[in-house]
Design an enzyme around this catalytic site. Structure first.
Site, PDB file in Angstrom:
ATOM      1  N   ASP A 105     -27.883 -16.725 -13.978  1.00 10.57           N
ATOM      2  CA  ASP A 105     -28.562 -15.871 -14.670  1.00 10.57           C
ATOM      3  C   ASP A 105     -28.126 -14.206 -13.910  1.00 10.57           C
ATOM      4  OD1 ASP A 105     -28.675 -16.642 -11.898  1.00 10.57           O
ATOM      5  OD2 ASP A 105     -30.943 -15.852 -11.706  1.00 10.57           O
ATOM      6  N   GLU A 106     -26.636 -14.370 -12.939  1.00  9.53           N
ATOM      7  CA  GLU A 106     -26.234 -13.185 -12.635  1.00  9.53           C
ATOM      8  C   GLU A 106     -25.297 -12.578 -12.877  1.00  9.53           C
ATOM      9  OE1 GLU A 106     -24.813 -13.817  -7.779  1.00  9.53           O
ATOM     10  OE2 GLU A 106     -25.558 -15.072  -8.738  1.00  9.53           O
TER      11      GLU A 106
HETATM   12 MG   LIG Z   1     -31.652 -14.884 -10.061  1.00  4.68          MG
END
Ligand SMILES: [Mg+2]
Length: 407
Positions: A105-106
């Site tokens: 998520d990055e």
């Molecule tokens: Mg995050």
């Protein structure tokens, strides 16, 4: 060299945010993902509402329950998060090919090369933020800076759902008051050492000469010296996805023996899945190719919804496809091949142990042994049948006829 502009994008409380998307009644509630209150294990993500109770990711679930008994505890579904992650990266890759997938998520984006498309870099960063939020339906935090480490620190400041920029020349102002634990180069052990020296803030770290840090922490000390000054010249690790990965071989002479054919297929799958692991790739499509003595070629393929990397699973599908092809044949074969495509790249998470971690860990253990003793040091009984046909080198494995296609 042009001034760099790096944007770091991070989904806020990713797993918890996805759970809220799937079940809107959870909106505004303290959501804790990772397991049920009485279960062993730790929280992998907590919503911001839950964090107000003092719970955080990595905390044992029982402890979370003590602090936040009204929390909504969910086990979570790795496959669903993975699907969201793939959508997240699709949006980012569309914004710029200079994208590094740092975790599920990055990501880091380097906008240095595409500034001319937007009125300004910050406008571009905000636009990307809006695009992700619109497409995925979760909020993200975005940090921008002239390098990776500052961009990530900027995101910390932007959380949740904000945008924060550290401009060139502002590094010191921003870093001075931060706790030393904010720097990735300062692990728990280094923290203890520095705190004993009464150093708690990054600004206080500036007093130490580089040689002192080097004496204390070796090479890591040099990293700390640079990081604490916001110096970071690391490029982004961008890797474009290959379209497919394949392994095939022609035989020394045409083959009819089904067991020996399957031994070849197993060996090719073994080589192929090694390449997948090396590149952290998972495949949605498995394809088997057979060429007959009359040079006719046939192909069978299968689509799998949850992408595969594991040797056992890929071989099983390849075997089924191969037998479908071969069982109707009255001719011997001169070539067999296996190919995977529709590739995706996903990273396993450290805190959240998904259902499929075991084969992956097995694969990694296998790679370690082979790194040390050679590819041929671990082979299945099925592959071992090739002993009857080929020369064997412990380092390289079997010397097939089309060696270049089997590496
Ligand atoms: Mg995050």
């Amino acid at each position: 060299m042009p001034r760099r502009y790096i944007v770091h994008v991070d989904i806020d409380a990713f797993f918890a945010a996805v759970e809220v998307l799937l079940d809107p009644s959870l909106q505004g509630k303290p959501v804790i993902v990772g397991g049920l209150p009485h279960e062993r294990g730790v929280a992998s993500t907590c919503s911001y509402e839950a964090r107000k109770f003092g719970v955080h990711s990595g905390m044992p679930l029982r402890k979370c329950y003590q602090l936040c008994p009204e929390g909504v505890f969910v086990r979570g579904n790795y496959q669903v998060y993975q699907a969201f992650s793939e959508r997240f990266f699709r949006v980012l890759h569309a914004a710029t090919p200079d994208t590094e997938e740092a975790s599920l998520d990055e990501a880091y984006l380097e906008l240095t090369r595409c500034g001319h498309i937007y009125p300004s870099f910050p406008a571009a960063a905000r636009d990307i933020k809006r695009q992700v939020e619109r497409e995925i339906g979760v909020t993200v935090s975005v940090g921008a800076a002239p390098n990776k480490i500052l961009a990530k620190l900027a995101t910390r400041r932007a959380k949740p759902a904000g945008f924060f920029e550290i401009r060139e020349g502002e590094e010191e102002t921003y870093l001075r008051g931060l706790g030393i634990e904010a720097l990735p180069g300062i692990g728990p052990k280094a923290q203890v050492v520095l705190r004993l020296m009464n150093i708690h803030k990054i600004g206080e770290l500036w007093e130490l000469p580089r040689t002192t840090l080097h004496t204390l922490f070796g090479q890591g000390g040099d990293d700390i010296y640079l990081q604490s000054r916001g110096i970071d010249s690391r490029p982004l690790v961008t890797r474009t996805l290959p379209k497919s990965v394949s392994r095939e071989t022609t035989f020394l002479e045409d083959l009819w023996d089904r067991r020996l054919l399957l031994a070849h297929l197993a060996y090719l799958c073994d080589r192929l899945t090694l390449a997948l692991r090396e590149d952290r790739l998972y495949a949605h499509v498995i394809e088997v190719k057979a060429r007959y003595a009359d040079f006719k070629t046939e192909i069978k393929r299968r689509l799998v919804l949850s992408p595969l990397q594991d040797m056992g699973k890929i071989y099983k599908i390849a075997e089924e496809l191969f037998l479908e092809l071969f069982s109707g044949s009255r001719l011997a074969l001169r070539l067999v091949g296996v190919k995977v495509s529709d590739l995706v790249r996903v990273r396993p998470l450290s805190l959240f142990e998904p259902y499929s971690e075991r084969p992956e860990r097995l694969g990694r253990a296998l790679d370690q042994v082979r790194d040390k003793y050679g590819f041929g040091s671990v082979l299945t009984a099925r592959e071992k049948m090739l002993d009857a046909v080929y020369a064997f080198e412990p380092r390289r494995g079997y010397v097939l006829k089309t060696a270049s296609l089997t590496k």
